[in-house]
Scaffold this active site. Structure first.
Site, PDB file in Angstrom:
ATOM      1  N   ARG A  51      11.326 -33.861  91.338  1.00  0.00           N
ATOM      2  CA  ARG A  51      12.007 -33.477  92.569  1.00  0.00           C
ATOM      3  C   ARG A  51      11.172 -32.489  93.394  1.00  0.00           C
ATOM      4  O   ARG A  51      11.126 -32.571  94.621  1.00  0.00           O
ATOM      5  CB  ARG A  51      13.355 -32.845  92.234  1.00  0.00           C
ATOM      6  N   ASP A 159      27.614 -24.650 102.928  1.00  0.00           N
ATOM      7  CA  ASP A 159      26.769 -25.227 101.893  1.00  0.00           C
ATOM      8  C   ASP A 159      25.470 -24.439 101.867  1.00  0.00           C
ATOM      9  O   ASP A 159      25.126 -23.735 102.829  1.00  0.00           O
ATOM     10  CB  ASP A 159      26.491 -26.705 102.165  1.00  0.00           C
TER      11      ASP A 159
END
Length: 289
Positions: A51, A159
């Site tokens: 990632r 978020d």
């Protein structure tokens, strides 16, 4: 949201760049636990490597040691990008429909009657790309239209991921993402794209008026003033360790009105973690007075 899962990209990237050494992975594990509340097991090392290789390339860094040094120098500057890399934002409109049924059938009618001339506040904590707060906005807008209640109603959506927040602010989605939305709501609350936006929709301006989107790390300070009538924190805490969950639930209790509601995800539970709430339905908790 905030789930570190293998969606097939890690294996292909793992051998395509620098390796994530034990020391660097140990640092990243501690950093992510401290700043994001997510516990990374030993088996996540290859996945994290895959990632983060994209992020190393974007920053022009030669290896993971350089990336760790960057985090040490200025944790906040890179935290959102790191969270975006290691998180898989899994969300949809009207996910866990029983929560929305409770809003429509019981909570919103009661609140709009009790709060005439007052304020109503709902928080979508971990809003990802916006489907959750806009779904809440749909049922809220419909309730306001039915009752004609004069009320100051707003939804806060927060978020940690900059990419997720950017998508939420645009409110533009492929049509195939509307699987949970009825035909009537598609016609009422979405604008169809044309030309280069054919195959996409944008949420109606009325919904965007109801939703305020802001960055927020749940483990850091919360600048919001006032209390909320309901907090949605679904599929966020499942990967947190127990002490982090306990602290978070205590903070939620402090930000909720008496008898306010906390909605968790289908795999989450408050069992043994808080004495501030009563379980009143499937993953629905009400704050004790």
């Amino acid at each position: 949201m905030n789930a570190l899962v293998d969606n097939g990209d890690a294996a292909g990237l793992a051998g395509a760049g620098p390796s994530l050494g034990e020391a660097e992975f140990a640092f990243l594990r501690e950093f992510v636990l401290q700043h994001c509340g997510i516990s990374l097991g030993d088996h996540k090392r290859q996945l994290v490597q895959g990632r983060l290789l994209r992020r190393l390339r974007a920053l022009g860094l030669s290896g993971f040691a350089d990336y760790c040094d960057l985090l040490r120098r200025d944790p906040d500057a890179e935290l959102g990008e790191l969270a975006s890399c290691i998180s898989t934002n899994v969300t949809s409109f009207f996910r866990e429909m029983h929560h929305y049924d409770l809003l429509v059938d019981e909570l919103l009618p009661r609140w709009l009657e009790e709060k005439r001339g007052g304020r109503l506040r709902i928080w979508s904590a971990g809003c990802s790309t916006g489907e959750e707060p806009y779904a809440i906005a749909m049922v809220l807008a419909e309730a306001l239209e039915r009752t004609g209640a004069g009320i100051d109603a707003k939804i806060l959506a927060t978020d940690l991921s900059p990419q997720a927040l950017a998508a939420a602010r645009k409110g533009v989605y492929p049509i195939d993402r509307l699987g949970g939305v009825s035909d009537a709501r598609r016609k009422r609350w979405f604008l169809r794209g044309e030309g280069s936006f054919d195959g996409f929709v944008q949420v109606h301006p009325r919904l965007r008026e109801l939703v305020t989107i802001q960055p927020l790390n749940l483990l850091h300070d919360w600048p919001m003033q006032g209390r909320f009538d309901a907090i949605f924190c679904r599929n966020v805490v499942i990967y947190f360790d127990k002490p982090t969950k306990q602290r978070l639930f205590a903070r939620y209790a402090g930000k909720l009105e008496d008898r306010g509601y906390l909605f968790l995800g289908h795999s989450e539970s408050m069992y043994g973690l808080s004495d501030d709430f009563d379980l009143i339905g499937r993953t629905v908790y009400r704050k004790r007075p």
